[in-house]
Design a protein around this motif. Structure first.
Motif, PDB file in Angstrom:
ATOM      1  N   SER A 210     -21.711-163.498 -78.672  1.00 44.73           N
ATOM      2  CA  SER A 210     -22.403-164.753 -78.911  1.00 44.73           C
ATOM      3  C   SER A 210     -22.311-165.193 -80.368  1.00 44.73           C
ATOM      4  O   SER A 210     -22.506-166.367 -80.677  1.00 44.73           O
ATOM      5  CB  SER A 210     -23.872-164.631 -78.500  1.00 44.73           C
ATOM      6  OG  SER A 210     -24.504-163.598 -79.249  1.00 44.73           O
ATOM      7  N   ASP A 211     -22.015-164.255 -81.282  1.00 44.05           N
ATOM      8  CA  ASP A 211     -21.902-164.592 -82.699  1.00 44.05           C
ATOM      9  C   ASP A 211     -20.453-164.789 -83.127  1.00 44.05           C
ATOM     10  O   ASP A 211     -20.149-164.789 -84.323  1.00 44.05           O
ATOM     11  CB  ASP A 211     -22.543-163.499 -83.556  1.00 44.05           C
ATOM     12  CG  ASP A 211     -21.853-162.138 -83.397  1.00 44.05           C
ATOM     13  OD1 ASP A 211     -21.079-161.977 -82.426  1.00 44.05           O
ATOM     14  OD2 ASP A 211     -22.099-161.254 -84.238  1.00 44.05           O
ATOM     15  N   ALA A 212     -19.534-164.971 -82.171  1.00 43.91           N
ATOM     16  CA  ALA A 212     -18.110-165.043 -82.493  1.00 43.91           C
ATOM     17  C   ALA A 212     -17.801-166.180 -83.461  1.00 43.91           C
ATOM     18  O   ALA A 212     -17.028-166.007 -84.410  1.00 43.91           O
ATOM     19  CB  ALA A 212     -17.292-165.199 -81.208  1.00 43.91           C
ATOM     20  N   ASP A 228     -11.723-169.996 -71.034  1.00 49.46           N
ATOM     21  CA  ASP A 228     -12.487-170.894 -70.169  1.00 49.46           C
ATOM     22  C   ASP A 228     -13.680-170.216 -69.509  1.00 49.46           C
ATOM     23  O   ASP A 228     -13.625-169.049 -69.116  1.00 49.46           O
ATOM     24  CB  ASP A 228     -11.596-171.429 -69.045  1.00 49.46           C
ATOM     25  CG  ASP A 228     -10.367-172.151 -69.560  1.00 49.46           C
ATOM     26  OD1 ASP A 228     -10.056-172.009 -70.751  1.00 49.46           O
ATOM     27  OD2 ASP A 228      -9.718-172.843 -68.767  1.00 49.46           O
ATOM     28  N   ALA A 229     -14.745-170.989 -69.370  1.00 49.82           N
ATOM     29  CA  ALA A 229     -15.858-170.622 -68.511  1.00 49.82           C
ATOM     30  C   ALA A 229     -15.502-171.031 -67.082  1.00 49.82           C
ATOM     31  O   ALA A 229     -14.468-171.666 -66.846  1.00 49.82           O
ATOM     32  CB  ALA A 229     -17.121-171.328 -68.980  1.00 49.82           C
ATOM     33  N   VAL A 236     -20.592-172.280 -72.447  1.00 52.72           N
ATOM     34  CA  VAL A 236     -21.860-172.890 -72.856  1.00 52.72           C
ATOM     35  C   VAL A 236     -22.341-172.346 -74.193  1.00 52.72           C
ATOM     36  O   VAL A 236     -23.113-173.011 -74.896  1.00 52.72           O
ATOM     37  CB  VAL A 236     -22.941-172.671 -71.778  1.00 52.72           C
ATOM     38  CG1 VAL A 236     -22.594-173.400 -70.504  1.00 52.72           C
ATOM     39  CG2 VAL A 236     -23.152-171.179 -71.505  1.00 52.72           C
ATOM     40  N   ALA A 237     -21.888-171.144 -74.577  1.00 55.67           N
ATOM     41  CA  ALA A 237     -22.277-170.573 -75.862  1.00 55.67           C
ATOM     42  C   ALA A 237     -21.431-171.109 -77.007  1.00 55.67           C
ATOM     43  O   ALA A 237     -21.769-170.896 -78.174  1.00 55.67           O
ATOM     44  CB  ALA A 237     -22.171-169.047 -75.814  1.00 55.67           C
ATOM     45  N   GLY A 305     -26.304-160.602 -76.838  1.00 57.77           N
ATOM     46  CA  GLY A 305     -25.003-161.229 -77.055  1.00 57.77           C
ATOM     47  C   GLY A 305     -24.283-161.599 -75.779  1.00 57.77           C
ATOM     48  O   GLY A 305     -23.190-162.142 -75.819  1.00 57.77           O
ATOM     49  N   THR A 306     -24.885-161.309 -74.630  1.00 51.29           N
ATOM     50  CA  THR A 306     -24.270-161.648 -73.355  1.00 51.29           C
ATOM     51  C   THR A 306     -25.174-162.630 -72.601  1.00 51.29           C
ATOM     52  O   THR A 306     -26.329-162.839 -72.954  1.00 51.29           O
ATOM     53  CB  THR A 306     -24.042-160.411 -72.475  1.00 51.29           C
ATOM     54  OG1 THR A 306     -25.309-159.913 -71.983  1.00 51.29           O
ATOM     55  CG2 THR A 306     -23.346-159.307 -73.248  1.00 51.29           C
ATOM     56  N   ARG A 307     -24.623-163.201 -71.556  1.00 46.67           N
ATOM     57  CA  ARG A 307     -25.366-164.117 -70.697  1.00 46.67           C
ATOM     58  C   ARG A 307     -25.291-163.601 -69.266  1.00 46.67           C
ATOM     59  O   ARG A 307     -24.221-163.244 -68.777  1.00 46.67           O
ATOM     60  CB  ARG A 307     -24.775-165.526 -70.783  1.00 46.67           C
ATOM     61  CG  ARG A 307     -25.464-166.561 -69.902  1.00 46.67           C
ATOM     62  CD  ARG A 307     -24.942-167.958 -70.201  1.00 46.67           C
ATOM     63  NE  ARG A 307     -23.510-168.075 -69.941  1.00 46.67           N
ATOM     64  CZ  ARG A 307     -22.989-168.374 -68.746  1.00 46.67           C
ATOM     65  NH1 ARG A 307     -23.788-168.554 -67.702  1.00 46.67           N
ATOM     66  NH2 ARG A 307     -21.695-168.470 -68.595  1.00 46.67           N
TER      67      ARG A 307
END
Length: 344
Positions: A210-212, A228-229, A236-237, A305-307
């Motif tokens: 998430s902090d990429a 891609d999501a 979305v992040a 850091g994950t969803r």
């Protein structure tokens, strides 16, 4: 102009249908409740015993047990190393005598199967997905480089999912050269990548988590694209970072784009809970119903850091993570031609 890529459009329609199908609990909840819930089930997870996957599996097991329509014990069994290949092999050979079983499939295990690793003796494409955890993954390059400047891309090795970023650059017709040994399996180490950039031995790295984007900025890099999501949308992040599919909306080699997306999904997939291929539809519905609340629960360490994703998005992730035989073959041929690599 005509539809140059009907396959991609059909996949898009299928993704929309899959997400819609699992957006809300089934109207047939009473029928699901009538199914006999197993008194006990086993969730296989990659090792080590105190590793991230094992802790994540324990949290998922507790959440699923709470979500079942009847009380049941869901035991976590840790097996093999962090790449998840041993656990996936054991899951693939399980039988009815072993009792109800689920697997925490890792992105690295799926990547091993994609490249043709002889250790990966499983076929995950037909394993029904239940829920999972994902993280962003992006390719960042040194700020200020001219568009035609050849990029030196830090990679752990040719079999690593980060190699999918090199394939993506090839599809984008961006000159790039792999530089091996500057990153660790599963994602570059920031300190090592920073040292390589200072020394001038690398211009680009793949960053996960998430902090990429923040880490990229700290390294003097700018994101080029994110993998891609679901639905080939932006993650979305990372709403400000274009998705690979946006840059390659009409690829000349759609099977190679599918392969690159598969490698990207291996980077994004921290965990994906799946059932055996021949699980009945009623039992799949039972477990997916239990997983409906998984995305709503607040993640905590070691999930930071994950969803969390539910059944619909997990199903789409699995289809991206495990592309069909044509894409897998194209990827292996690309690895052989581009990196002189052939899995043993």
């Amino acid at each position: 102009m005509g539809d140059r890529d009907p396959t991609r459009r059909a996949v898009g329609r299928g993704i929309a249908a899959a997400l819609a199908a699992f957006a809300c609990p089934s109207a047939g909840g009473a029928a699901i409740a009538a199914i006999n819930v197993p008194e006990a089930a086993t969730l296989l997870a990659p090792g080590p015993e105190q590793g991230t996957a094992a802790h994540l599996a324990a949290r998922a097991a507790a959440a699923l047990a709470r979500g079942l329509v009847q009380a049941a014990a869901l035991r976590v069994s840790v097996l093999g190393g962090p790449d998840g290949i041993t656990a996936a092999n054991r899951f693939a050979t399980s039988t009815a005598r072993d009792g109800p079983m689920l697997l925490l499939l890792s992105g690295l295990a799926a990547q091993a199967q994609l490249v043709g690793d002889a250790r990966a003796r499983f076929e995950p494409r037909h394993w029904p997905a239940i829920c999972g955890n994902v993280q962003p993954a992006l390719l960042a390059i040194r700020r200020g480089l001219a568009p035609d400047t050849p990029l030196r891309l830090a990679l752990p090795g040719p079999a690593a999912p980060e190699a999918g970023a090199l394939l993506a650059l090839d599809l984008l017709r961006r000159p790039a050269t792999p530089v091996f040994g500057l990153a660790a399996e599963g994602g570059p180490r920031p300190a090592l990548a920073e040292a390589a950039l200072r020394e001038g031995s690398a211009d680009a790295v793949v960053l996960c988590g998430s902090d990429a984007a923040l880490r990229a900025a700290a390294l003097g890099l700018v994101p080029l694209f994110a993998f891609d999501a679901p639905g080939h949308a932006r993650d979305v992040a990372l709403p400000e970072v274009p998705a690979l599919g946006e840059l390659l909306a009409d690829p000349s080699r759609p099977e190679l784009l599918e392969a690159a997306r598969g490698a990207g999904a291996a980077l994004r997939c921290r965990a994906l809970l799946v059932l055996p291929a021949l699980t009945s539809a009623n039992v799949v519905a039972l477990w997916r119903g239990a997983a409906q609340t998984w995305p709503e629960e607040a993640p905590d360490t070691p999930e930071a850091g994950t969803r969390r994703i539910g059944p619909g998005e997990a199903t789409v992730l699995l289809s991206t993570l495990c592309p069909g035989p044509e894409a897998a073959l194209a990827y292996r041929l690309w690895l052989l031609r581009r990196l002189n690599f052939q899995a043993g």
